[in-house]
Scaffold this motif. Sequence first.
Motif: not given
Length: 392
Positions: A225-226, A230, A232-233, A258, A261-262, A265, A340
Amino acid sequence: MIKYNILFILVPSFNPNDGGVQMTTFKLASQFSKLGHNVTVFSFSNIGNLNHESFKVIWASKEKGSNNPQNIRDLDKYIDDIRPNVVVNQMPYEWVVSEFLLRKKYELDFFLLACLRNTLFSVRLNIDEYILNTIPKGIGLLFQNFFGRTLFQIIHKFRHAKDLRMILNVYDRFIMFGPQNLDEIRYFIGDFKNEKLEYIPNSIPSILQEIPSKEKVVLYLGRVTRTQKKVELLLPLWKKLMDRIPDWEFWIVGEGDERSEIEFIIQDENIARVRIWGKQDPYMFYEKASFFIMTSSFEGFPNTLIEAQSRGVVPVVMNTYPLLEWLIKDNHNAILIEPYDLDQMANEIFNLILDQERFARIQKNALLNARRFDIDTVGQMWIKLFDKHFKN
């Protein structure tokens, strides 16, 4: 040895695979039962609960959890039936439950304990996401600036201070993970009765005596999950690494909103050597992985971090919450990264791969650090707390 009759109270369903609070409850209940104490777990959820052979699991009869008066009556009846002398509320922020327990305590005189199960700074450390998730979109835009964030924090601080004062007034002890949590409480309510606090960390069930043979794997294991995690990192990090370590793989273990989505990508950008496993038994992955990465914006007590160390995995972790520097020591049993900073994270992993002597030293120290959190050690901390109360 005093034989205790211990009751754990949960708001969500009791299923150890559903979350950290449930798993922590499971481990403690199992350990106390193993030591010869009577243990009962009560859940305010009327669905999704799992029974267990070594302790009793009971649950509310109706929907709506603690908001349904019938479920409070159910708990009242069960307490009368089992007559606990220790009650551990894993989620004390539910006011209706805490108020009921206070009344019941005067009737039965049990040792009443509340547990912290997340950092008190979760909002402070992640304020933009909280604004996004708790305020309607149109109004939320008004808070996406310095003054809006400041106002949001003031409101949150006021509400949270009220909850914390209630907990410290109602409960005999407030169980926290470590000393850094003391600074968090002081931020919200200033001075208070320090004797109300006890520091007892979460536990892990087992620790290997020797480091197993490792594979060339960088591991992420957790919710996909975002929010908070996090994720998305993850792929941007791997893209900074993958050409520098062409014989390594990146494994993502877990489920969450997520994941698709991963996967998209990875396929769309043809990102090499990434494997997504879904939700699995974590220990088989800890035993194979060389590195464990954590990108979370905050954690309460990160069980996965210590579990990874218990299998000789080197953690490389974003330094985003105060408890981390008590749990682990940078460049000794783990690597701490500026929040980050993906370049730093990628460089640290790459440099450790090149410097196998340093890697092996950190790996060995990681295994030693995990022993602080062995279930036998942590279980005895709880029993000593009970003994101290009842022998005084």
